[in-house]
Design an enzyme around this catalytic site. Structure first.
Site, PDB file in Angstrom:
ATOM      1  N   HIS A 132       0.851  -1.194   0.000  1.00 58.11           N
ATOM      2  CA  HIS A 132       0.000   0.000   0.000  1.00 58.11           C
ATOM      3  C   HIS A 132       0.887   1.244   0.000  1.00 58.11           C
ATOM      4  O   HIS A 132       1.709   1.458   0.900  1.00 58.11           O
ATOM      5  CB  HIS A 132      -0.931  -0.010   1.215  1.00 58.11           C
TER       6      HIS A 132
ATOM      7  N   GLU B  63       0.836  -4.722  10.848  1.00 52.60           N
ATOM      8  CA  GLU B  63       0.539  -3.294  10.855  1.00 52.60           C
ATOM      9  C   GLU B  63       1.540  -2.660  11.813  1.00 52.60           C
ATOM     10  O   GLU B  63       1.504  -2.918  13.012  1.00 52.60           O
ATOM     11  CB  GLU B  63      -0.894  -3.029  11.326  1.00 52.60           C
TER      12      GLU B  63
ATOM     13  N   ARG C  53       0.867   4.502   0.487  1.00 54.61           N
ATOM     14  CA  ARG C  53       1.024   5.595   1.451  1.00 54.61           C
ATOM     15  C   ARG C  53       1.629   5.169   2.777  1.00 54.61           C
ATOM     16  O   ARG C  53       1.950   6.004   3.612  1.00 54.61           O
ATOM     17  CB  ARG C  53      -0.347   6.208   1.712  1.00 54.61           C
TER      18      ARG C  53
ATOM     19  N   TYR D  96     -12.202  -7.184  10.152  1.00 52.68           N
ATOM     20  CA  TYR D  96     -13.239  -7.597   9.207  1.00 52.68           C
ATOM     21  C   TYR D  96     -12.633  -8.521   8.173  1.00 52.68           C
ATOM     22  O   TYR D  96     -11.457  -8.399   7.855  1.00 52.68           O
ATOM     23  CB  TYR D  96     -13.833  -6.358   8.527  1.00 52.68           C
TER      24      TYR D  96
ATOM     25  N   SER E  47       1.131  -0.403   7.412  1.00 52.01           N
ATOM     26  CA  SER E  47       0.862   0.433   8.586  1.00 52.01           C
ATOM     27  C   SER E  47      -0.586   0.923   8.457  1.00 52.01           C
ATOM     28  O   SER E  47      -1.099   0.990   7.343  1.00 52.01           O
ATOM     29  CB  SER E  47       1.826   1.621   8.664  1.00 52.01           C
TER      30      SER E  47
HETATM   31 ZN    ZN Z   1      -1.614  -1.721   4.110  1.00 51.76          ZN
END
Ligand code: ZN
Length: 455
Positions: free
Chosen positions: A208, A412, A210, A390, A339
């Site tokens: 991901h 994370e 960002r 989820y 994160s």
């Molecule tokens: Zn991620």
């Protein structure tokens, strides 16, 4: 003399002001002025988050642009049932009304204007880049692991490292991105090489765009393993037992886009005009083929968690799958760095059912969380994706479980309960501690695997 200093200062200042006012000469920056970040308590057994998520994007067909209305930054988990959600200014009233209807009353605004946080980060990065200039590296030791770097700089470091430490480090190419970037990683082994069937620890990061702390931690670990081999007993033991494959940036197109154009970009940058003309990219962690498109999948191309037009539609993920399948003979541990939230998440993601090796995976996670605590004092929670938050399908975690890898965690990283609410904008001063604790976690998982699997 003072005059030349003055001229130099004025020139630097001019460049600085120009860069701040015109952050990218060729592309306009996404603007999040007025967007606010909220934290609230959620009942994790309700479907509140799914309801909220369905509002995430609004497509303006006149201007042909998609505008973000709501964006989930941190999912609630059983241990920490708080959600962090970014809300567009024009959606705030509706958002509050939705929460009232769901009887969620503990709403707390943790950042009033996200754009000001993004600006502050850009200023700090720019000051840093003036200080360092654009010198090329002479030695891999010159690479500053305590900063955020461009993808080109990451590759320069990995190439140099593989040349200057060729007895321990091999440069590997795992894929080519939509925009044509080569996706590199490194394979690290003890000097002299390893037998072909040696078990491996695999780490990827940057899925991901960002989540900048993730690739920074990947690079930090590469440097640490090479630096500390022969000095730190745990690093040495785990490199003798395992070959390490570390791919610190597997979504370089998205990452560069988050650096130059949209700090909050999450997806890849693929264009699929037959599906949708306006919205670009897919969520690279919903695009894996195992149980693709089942629970928690999103079929809307504009969504931040869009699963892609078909399994492995994203060349980055297709390349990773091929590499993992054909080039790594005996994968023992797989870690995907993300994160934020301070969590160690194991399979399954697509179902609430437990894997057959659930207990062993939880035991290893417990040891990893203890190692983190002993290293920096920080707490990480652990559990399966579907039990902690989820369901999510099409993840690399589920793919690896299906492949039979014994120890698998989506991590994370920091922050979580930080009163500063840095979220994705974690200052680079946190890279060292986050990297140290993750190295300790991986060493603990490696040591656990050696014991249980009698390696
Ligand atoms: Zn991620």
């Amino acid at each position: 003399m003072w005059f030349s200093y003055l001229v130099a200062f004025l020139l630097t200042w001019q460049v600085f002001c120009h860069a701040i006012n015109n952050p990218s000469s060729e592309e306009k920056q996404a603007d999040y002025s007025g967007y606010s970040l909220h934290r609230f308590k959620v009942d994790t057994s309700s479907n509140t988050m799914e309801k909220l998520e369905s509002y995430d994007m609004e497509l303006d067909k006149n201007t042909q642009t998609a505008r973000l209305l709501i964006d989930i930054w941190a999912e609630p988990s059983k241990q920490n049932p708080h959600a962090d959600i970014l809300v567009a200014p024009e959606f705030l009233e509706k958002f509050k009304a939705l929460l009232t209807r769901e009887e969620l009353v503990t709403l707390k605004m943790i950042e009033g204007d996200v754009q000001s946080q993004i600006n502050a980060e850009r200023h700090a990065m720019f000051r840093n880049s003036i200080r360092r200039r654009k010198r090329s590296l002479k030695s891999w030791k010159d690479f500053d692991v305590n900063s955020y770097h461009s993808y080109d700089k990451m590759v320069e470091f990995m190439k140099l490292l593989s040349e200057q430490k060729s007895d321990m480090v091999e440069l590997i190419k795992v894929a080519t991105s939509s925009e044509g970037r080569s996706i590199y990683g490194v394979k690290i082994h003890p000097p002299g090489g390893s037998p072909p069937e040696k078990p491996s620890i695999i780490v990827d990061a940057g899925v991901h765009a960002r989540e900048w702390i993730a690739p920074a931690v990947g690079l930090f670990m590469i440097r640490k393993i090479v630096d500390e081999y022969g000095r730190d007993p745990q690093v040495t033991a785990n490199l003798q037992k395992f070959d390490w494959y570390i791919m610190p940036q597997v979504n370089p197109d998205g990452y560069e886009y988050s650096r130059t154009s949209d700090r909050l970009w999450r997806k890849t940058r693929s264009k699929n005009t037959t599906v949708n003309r306006w919205c670009i990219g897919a969520d690279a962690n919903r695009n894996w083929g195992y149980r693709w498109g089942e629970a928690g999948a999103n079929r809307t191309p504009c969504s931040n968690i869009y699963m892609g037009s078909h399994p492995y539609s994203e060349p980055e993920i297709r390349g990773l799958k091929e590499y993992f399948t054909w080039q790594i003979a005996n994968p023992m541990v797989y870690i995907s760095l993300h994160s934020y939230g301070q969590l160690l998440l194991s399979p399954w993601g697509y179902t609430h059912e437990r894997t057959e090796n659930y207990q062993d995976q939880q035991n290893a996670a417990k040891e990893a969380a203890m190692a983190i605590k002993n290293t920096t004092g920080v707490s990480y929670s652990y559990g399966t994706i579907s039990e902690m938050m989820y369901p999510a399908s099409g993840t690399s975690i589920d793919f690896m479980q299906h492949r039979g890898v014994p120890y698998i965690y989506g991590v994370e990283l920091r922050p979580t309960d930080n009163p500063n609410s840095f979220a994705f904008n974690l200052p680079p001063s946190f890279i060292r501690a986050t990297g140290d604790e993750m190295m300790a976690a991986l060493n603990a998982i490696g040591t656990h695997a050696v014991k249980v699997k009698r390696l």
